[in-house]
Design an enzyme around this catalytic site. Structure first.
Site, PDB file in Angstrom:
ATOM      1  CG  ASP A  83      -1.923   1.022   1.325  1.00 28.24           C
ATOM      2  OD1 ASP A  83      -2.414   1.430   0.260  1.00 28.24           O
ATOM      3  OD2 ASP A  83      -2.288   1.434   2.453  1.00 28.24           O
ATOM      4  CG  ASN A 234      -7.039   0.709  -0.071  1.00 25.78           C
ATOM      5  OD1 ASN A 234      -7.417  -0.251  -0.728  1.00 25.78           O
ATOM      6  ND2 ASN A 234      -5.874   1.293  -0.270  1.00 25.78           N
ATOM      7  CG  ASP A 236      -4.628   1.503   8.239  1.00 24.50           C
ATOM      8  OD1 ASP A 236      -4.776   0.804   9.263  1.00 24.50           O
ATOM      9  OD2 ASP A 236      -3.540   1.995   7.928  1.00 24.50           O
ATOM     10  CB  THR A 237      -8.526   4.961  10.312  1.00 28.42           C
ATOM     11  OG1 THR A 237      -7.501   5.589   9.542  1.00 28.42           O
ATOM     12  CG2 THR A 237      -8.725   5.722  11.602  1.00 28.42           C
TER      13      THR A 237
HETATM   14  P1  13P Z   1      -8.350   4.897   6.172  1.00 28.78           P
HETATM   15  O1  13P Z   1      -7.290   4.755   7.209  1.00 28.78           O
HETATM   16  O2  13P Z   1      -8.905   6.275   6.130  1.00 28.78           O
HETATM   17  O3  13P Z   1      -9.338   3.811   6.240  1.00 28.78           O
HETATM   18  O4  13P Z   1      -7.599   4.731   4.748  1.00 28.78           O
HETATM   19  C1  13P Z   1      -6.983   3.515   4.452  1.00 28.78           C
HETATM   20  C2  13P Z   1      -6.231   3.581   3.191  1.00 28.78           C
HETATM   21  O5  13P Z   1      -6.562   4.304   2.271  1.00 28.78           O
HETATM   22  C3  13P Z   1      -5.069   2.704   3.062  1.00 28.78           C
HETATM   23  O6  13P Z   1      -4.420   2.885   1.837  1.00 28.78           O
HETATM   24  O1  G3H Z   2      -3.276   5.134   3.681  1.00 31.64           O
HETATM   25  C1  G3H Z   2      -2.321   4.909   4.451  1.00 31.64           C
HETATM   26  C2  G3H Z   2      -2.397   3.794   5.384  1.00 31.64           C
HETATM   27  O2  G3H Z   2      -3.355   4.046   6.373  1.00 31.64           O
HETATM   28  C3  G3H Z   2      -1.049   3.428   5.951  1.00 31.64           C
HETATM   29  O3  G3H Z   2      -0.649   4.251   7.001  1.00 31.64           O
HETATM   30  O4  G3H Z   2       1.852   4.514   6.821  1.00 31.64           O
HETATM   31  O5  G3H Z   2       0.665   4.785   9.013  1.00 31.64           O
HETATM   32  O6  G3H Z   2       0.902   2.518   7.972  1.00 31.64           O
HETATM   33  P1  G3H Z   2       0.774   4.008   7.738  1.00 31.64           P
HETATM   34 ZN    ZN Z   3      -4.572   4.911   1.147  1.00 32.74          ZN
END
Ligand code: 13P
Ligand code: G3H
Ligand code: ZN
Length: 289
Positions: A83, A234, A236-237
């Protein structure tokens, strides 16, 4: 089982659902996401950022994903993705490590440089049979730019067509009002520019589009995005919040526990729950027969 991203995309396109790409950084987050995929009978993309590679080590995180995909996932297809790769070097390292797809994110560079840098990564990846994602338009956090600036950073449909044909990417990350990070969940999500998304999809209908920043998006927003060509989403958060809030709660409520497995298990379950909910919204739940 670990599979190539191309297989997942083929199935998602055929059956008209979106794939979840979930960021993982260690054994626990990997297990949480994969258990959700198994329970929901959903294909899944596990993705690691450069920051997570620094944290865990490329060899270690790759081995964790390979082992969990082989053992815990069973017949559920799992693919491994880089990513937001920011340099040719990290792209090359992940290609060599066995990832089936990478992202070269040169979206903060001017248009022509973005094409040149992305194409260099794409060519390397393709020589090794690896898929490549590029980004056009910039997905920032809410705190980083004003709404007016954000509009200027959104993906333009004609440029998207030129970018895809010149850089040769397999998938394209678009900026259509989506926002990275936690702050949109505190201050409100600005929402997607569906007209813009539709015009991008119309001009490059065969290119699967990737929606970054899905944490905090409603089920309806996600469904609207899928209608206009979004094939990968995607998140993550939301996973991080689930993990960390649960960890805090576990420790506060169980001051006597000290076994890391007892400390971590509720957090793994929390990751699993959030991932399962996302898979329902995406329509990927139940897609593995
Ligand atoms: P969020 O953390 O806002 O869900 O975004 C995740 C993301 O785009 C990882 O590439
Ligand atoms: O979009 C980015 C991802 O949330 C990755 O974040 O570099 O803190 O792992 P990070
Ligand atoms: Zn991203």
């Amino acid at each position: 089982m670990l599979v190539h991203l191309s297989e997942l995309i083929k199935d998602a396109k055929k059956k008209n659902y979106a794939l979840g790409a979930f960021n993982i950084e260690n054994l626990e987050t990997t297990i949480g996401v994969v258990r959700a995929a198994v329970k929901m009978k959903s294909p899944v993309i596990l993705q690691v950022s450069e920051t997570s590679i620094q944290y865990a080590g490329l060899k270690a995180i790759t081995s964790i994903v390979q082992a969990i995909a082989a053992v815990e996932a069973g017949d559920i297809p799992v693919s491994l993705h880089l990513d937001h790769g920011k340099s040719f070097r990290s792209v090359a390292e992940c290609v060599r490590a066995g990832f089936s797809s990478i992202m070269m994110d040169a979206s903060d560079m001017p248009f022509t440089e973005n094409i040149i840098l992305t194409k260099q990564a794409v060519d390397f990846a393709h020589r090794k049979g690896v898929f490549a994602q590029g980004e056009l338009g910039i997905v920032k956090g809410l705190e980083e730019v004003s709404p007016e600036e954000r509009k200027k950073m959104m993906t333009n449909a004609e440029e998207a067509e030129e970018f895809v044909s010149k850089a040769g990417v397999d998938t394209l990350a678009v900026a259509v009002g989506n926002v990275h990070g936690i702050i949109k969940m505190q201050k409100g999500n600005p929402g997607l520019d569906l007209k813009r998304l539709e015009s991008i999809h119309k001009i490059i209908p065969d290119t699967p589009l990737v929606l970054h920043g899905a944490s905090g998006m409603s089920g309806q927003q996600i469904k609207d995005g899928i209608k206009y060509g979004i094939t990968i989403i995607n998140t993550d958060t939301e996973l991080r919040l689930a993990f960390t809030q649960t960890l805090r709660h576990t420790l506060e409520n169980n001051p006597d526990i000290y076994d890391p497995r007892e400390v971590m298990t509720p957090s793994i379950e929390a990751i699993q729950k959030v991932t399962e909910e996302k898979m329902e919204f995406l329509g990927s739940a139940g897609m593995v027969k």
